[in-house]
Design an enzyme around this catalytic site. Structure first.
Site, PDB file in Angstrom:
ATOM      1  N   VAL A  99       0.844  -1.210   0.000  1.00 22.58           N
ATOM      2  CA  VAL A  99       0.000   0.000   0.000  1.00 22.58           C
ATOM      3  C   VAL A  99       0.873   1.250   0.000  1.00 22.58           C
ATOM      4  O   VAL A  99       0.632   2.204  -0.754  1.00 22.58           O
ATOM      5  CB  VAL A  99      -0.954   0.011   1.223  1.00 22.58           C
ATOM      6  CG1 VAL A  99      -1.696   1.339   1.304  1.00 22.58           C
ATOM      7  CG2 VAL A  99      -1.949  -1.141   1.150  1.00 22.58           C
ATOM      8  N   ASN A 184       6.966   6.769  18.437  1.00 15.64           N
ATOM      9  CA  ASN A 184       8.036   7.549  17.805  1.00 15.64           C
ATOM     10  C   ASN A 184       7.474   8.518  16.772  1.00 15.64           C
ATOM     11  O   ASN A 184       7.874   9.681  16.693  1.00 15.64           O
ATOM     12  CB  ASN A 184       9.051   6.623  17.127  1.00 15.64           C
ATOM     13  CG  ASN A 184       9.990   5.981  18.131  1.00 15.64           C
ATOM     14  OD1 ASN A 184      10.181   6.500  19.241  1.00 15.64           O
ATOM     15  ND2 ASN A 184      10.566   4.853  17.764  1.00 15.64           N
ATOM     16  N   TYR A 230      -1.216  -8.034  16.296  1.00 14.06           N
ATOM     17  CA  TYR A 230      -1.571  -7.028  15.288  1.00 14.06           C
ATOM     18  C   TYR A 230      -2.830  -6.258  15.709  1.00 14.06           C
ATOM     19  O   TYR A 230      -2.823  -5.022  15.745  1.00 14.06           O
ATOM     20  CB  TYR A 230      -1.805  -7.742  13.957  1.00 14.06           C
ATOM     21  CG  TYR A 230      -2.086  -6.828  12.792  1.00 14.06           C
ATOM     22  CD1 TYR A 230      -1.076  -6.052  12.227  1.00 14.06           C
ATOM     23  CD2 TYR A 230      -3.360  -6.765  12.232  1.00 14.06           C
ATOM     24  CE1 TYR A 230      -1.340  -5.234  11.144  1.00 14.06           C
ATOM     25  CE2 TYR A 230      -3.622  -5.951  11.145  1.00 14.06           C
ATOM     26  CZ  TYR A 230      -2.613  -5.188  10.605  1.00 14.06           C
ATOM     27  OH  TYR A 230      -2.866  -4.381   9.521  1.00 14.06           O
TER      28      TYR A 230
HETATM   29  O1  LIG Z   1      -6.129  -7.846   3.376  1.00 13.75           O
HETATM   30  C1  LIG Z   1      -6.200  -7.048   4.301  1.00 13.75           C
HETATM   31  O2  LIG Z   1      -6.234  -5.875   4.068  1.00 13.75           O
HETATM   32  C2  LIG Z   1      -6.276  -7.544   5.716  1.00 13.75           C
HETATM   33  O3  LIG Z   1      -5.719  -8.836   5.746  1.00 13.75           O
HETATM   34  C3  LIG Z   1      -5.733  -9.509   6.987  1.00 13.75           C
HETATM   35  O4  LIG Z   1      -6.998  -9.931   7.324  1.00 13.75           O
HETATM   36  P1  LIG Z   1      -7.681 -11.229   6.704  1.00 13.75           P
HETATM   37  O5  LIG Z   1      -9.049 -10.804   6.361  1.00 13.75           O
HETATM   38  O6  LIG Z   1      -7.584 -12.387   7.618  1.00 13.75           O
HETATM   39  O7  LIG Z   1      -6.901 -11.509   5.349  1.00 13.75           O
HETATM   40  P2  LIG Z   1      -6.519 -12.834   4.553  1.00 13.75           P
HETATM   41  O8  LIG Z   1      -5.344 -13.513   5.130  1.00 13.75           O
HETATM   42  O9  LIG Z   1      -6.458 -12.409   3.168  1.00 13.75           O
HETATM   43  O10 LIG Z   1      -7.759 -13.823   4.777  1.00 13.75           O
HETATM   44  C4  LIG Z   1      -9.052 -13.578   4.297  1.00 13.75           C
HETATM   45  C5  LIG Z   1      -9.870 -14.847   4.466  1.00 13.75           C
HETATM   46  O11 LIG Z   1      -9.419 -15.815   3.518  1.00 13.75           O
HETATM   47  C6  LIG Z   1      -9.060 -17.010   4.172  1.00 13.75           C
HETATM   48  N1  LIG Z   1      -7.918 -17.599   3.433  1.00 13.75           N
HETATM   49  C7  LIG Z   1      -6.730 -16.989   3.376  1.00 13.75           C
HETATM   50  C8  LIG Z   1      -5.692 -17.532   2.651  1.00 13.75           C
HETATM   51  C9  LIG Z   1      -5.885 -18.729   1.972  1.00 13.75           C
HETATM   52  O12 LIG Z   1      -4.994 -19.300   1.302  1.00 13.75           O
HETATM   53  N2  LIG Z   1      -7.106 -19.317   2.060  1.00 13.75           N
HETATM   54  C10 LIG Z   1      -8.133 -18.789   2.772  1.00 13.75           C
HETATM   55  O13 LIG Z   1      -9.229 -19.379   2.815  1.00 13.75           O
HETATM   56  C11 LIG Z   1      -8.750 -16.618   5.599  1.00 13.75           C
HETATM   57  O14 LIG Z   1      -8.976 -17.692   6.473  1.00 13.75           O
HETATM   58  C12 LIG Z   1      -9.727 -15.486   5.811  1.00 13.75           C
HETATM   59  O15 LIG Z   1     -10.961 -15.983   6.208  1.00 13.75           O
HETATM   60  C13 LIG Z   1      -5.100  -8.608   8.027  1.00 13.75           C
HETATM   61  O16 LIG Z   1      -5.178  -9.128   9.285  1.00 13.75           O
HETATM   62  C14 LIG Z   1      -5.647  -7.219   7.996  1.00 13.75           C
HETATM   63  O17 LIG Z   1      -4.947  -6.373   8.811  1.00 13.75           O
HETATM   64  C15 LIG Z   1      -5.558  -6.640   6.649  1.00 13.75           C
HETATM   65  O18 LIG Z   1      -6.127  -5.362   6.676  1.00 13.75           O
END
Ligand SMILES: O=C(O)[C@H]1O[C@H](OP(=O)(O)OP(=O)(O)OC[C@H]2O[C@@H](n3ccc(=O)[nH]c3=O)[C@H](O)[C@@H]2O)[C@H](O)[C@@H](O)[C@@H]1O
Length: 411
Positions: A99, A184, A230
């Site tokens: 970003v 900071n 986080y």
């Molecule tokens: O993309 C973002 O901006 C956000 O990503 C993450 O949050 P999260 O929603 O958990 O992001 P992902 O790791 O992309 O997961 C999204 C969903 O997809 C699922 N996922 C992820 C990766 C994968 O290979 N397969 C899968 O099913 C995860 O379990 C979750 O439910 C971060 O924790 C946030 O701070 C950030 O703002």
């Protein structure tokens, strides 16, 4: 007729003219021989030669000059010229990240002076490589956990790993970055009387019991779970921002950023968008965590950047959600990407993640109040990102690095 015959019939006057002409010719030849030396002849020959060379080179030099000028012009993406009074000096922490680098492009092209600070844990030099050497640009290899003393007008504080596998990799470092690092930067904002924008996150809402999430919601976070480094790190970063606003009158802005994707995501980012696209492009199984009923709403990175700049320059000092409210289950999302790529990958279900938020969708009423709304549809954004990763895969298989400039078609 013999010569003497001619001489005999010539008039006296003609004979005088004839003799005079022969004398003059003899004098010229003798003087000429005596006056022009061999060296003079050589010099004349050289001068003649060099003037011929100069004549031949002139058009080539002109063309070379034009080419150099052209390449100088296109060496950097085009930036606006801003008058001194309008030009700001802006620090972007984490400016070499996904970003951050898009934000840096925008600020540079708007004509500001930009200082990027990054420790290159998840950021990459190549994300900002196209600005190296530009007079408005500076790159600092610096960890935000260490204090920094510079003069700036605005601070966009983005430094922190944001992908779950990255922030869980070294939770203590994630906590330090979001707490000490934020302190900071708030200290710097106070010292220079600058404006401070915190890149907060939808993760402050945790696994939300309110849907969609508006800024009034206080959240539902497990303080000792694997995501806490986080989530709680960002929550305390918000707390610190408002403490500095109240106690020290620092002007703060807080953006709660929802899931964001786009070009320049790291190939090993580990978040769902890059994972699914890379798996599809390589005909590998698409890994859905758990049943895939959990939902997310995905925004394209350029929309986020517009929102960040708008918020920074607005007079809204309370937190603002920035996200695209188009919500999909992760299983649906896997099918969408599979179809867009047109691959043969299977969709497989793997172990669900601990504390994975089950529903997430931003209420963006407040952001719309400042004139912002997402412009790039999820499908359009996904197509651009798929193309980016296609090129990234091709280039890395040929040992080349992918450099994406803001004036490339993909962004
Ligand atoms: O993309 C973002 O901006 C956000 O990503 C993450 O949050 P999260 O929603 O958990 O992001 P992902 O790791 O992309 O997961 C999204 C969903 O997809 C699922 N996922 C992820 C990766 C994968 O290979 N397969 C899968 O099913 C995860 O379990 C979750 O439910 C971060 O924790 C946030 O701070 C950030 O703002």
């Amino acid at each position: 007729m013999p010569v003497f015959g001619w001489w005999a019939i010539m008039s006296r006057k003609t004979k005088y003219v004839f003799i005079l002409a022969i004398l003059v010719a003899a004098i010229v030849v003798t003087w000429g021989r005596a006056g022009i030396t061999k060296d003079d002849m050589e010099r004349l020959r050289r001068e003649e030669l060099s003037s011929q060379i100069r004549e031949a080179l002139e058009p080539l030099e002109k063309r070379l000059g034009n080419l150099e000028k052209g390449s100088e012009d296109s060496k950097y993406p085009k930036v606006k010229f801003l008058m001194e009074k309008d030009r700001k000096r802006i620090l972007v922490t984490g400016g070499a990240g996904f970003v951050g680098s898009h934000l840096v492009d925008r600020l540079m092209m708007d004509g500001h002076e930009v200082v990027v600070m990054d420790n290159f844990f998840t950021g990459r030099k190549r994300n900002v490589e196209h600005w190296l050497g530009h007079e408005n640009f500076e790159l600092l290899n610096h960890d935000v956990v260490e204090p920094l003393y510079i003069e700036v007008d605005q601070i966009y504080h983005l430094a922190s790993p944001a992908s779950p596998p990255h922030y869980m990799y070294n939770p203590i470092k994630t906590i330090k970055t979001n707490t000490i690092g934020t302190l900071n930067m708030l200290g710097l904002a106070k010292r220079v009387n600058g404006r401070f924008l915190l890149a907060s996150t939808s993760e402050v809402y945790g696994d939300p019991e309110v849907h969609p999430q508006n800024e009034e919601y206080w959240g539902h976070v497990n303080p000792i779970g694997p995501r806490a480094c986080y989530d709680e790190g960002k929550r305390v970063a918000e707390t610190m921002s408002y403490a500095y606003a109240k106690q020290e009158h620092v002007q703060v802005r807080v953006a709660r950023i929802f899931n964001t994707f786009g070009p320049r995501m790291h190939m090993s980012d580990g978040r769902v968008v890059s994972n699914f696209i890379l798996q599809s492009l390589q005909d590998q199984p698409i890994t859905v965590f758990g049943a895939g009923k959990q939902t997310r709403s995905f925004q394209y990175v350029s929309d986020l950047v517009n929102g960040l700049v708008m918020l920074m320059n607005s007079n809204i000092s309370t937190p603002v959600n920035l996200g695209n409210p188009e919500e999909h289950s992760i299983l649906e999302f896997a099918t969408i990407i599979k179809n867009l790529v047109g691959c043969k990958s299977d969709i497989v279900h793997v172990k669900e993640q601990e504390d994975d938020p089950q529903r997430r969708r931003p209420d963006i009423t407040k952001a719309m109040g400042m004139g912002w709304q997402p412009k790039v549809s999820m499908i359009e954004g996904l197509n651009r990102t798929i193309e980016y990763f296609r090129q990234e895969l091709f280039q890395s298989s040929h040992n080349q690095k992918m450099i994406l400039r803001p004036d490339d078609k993909l962004v």
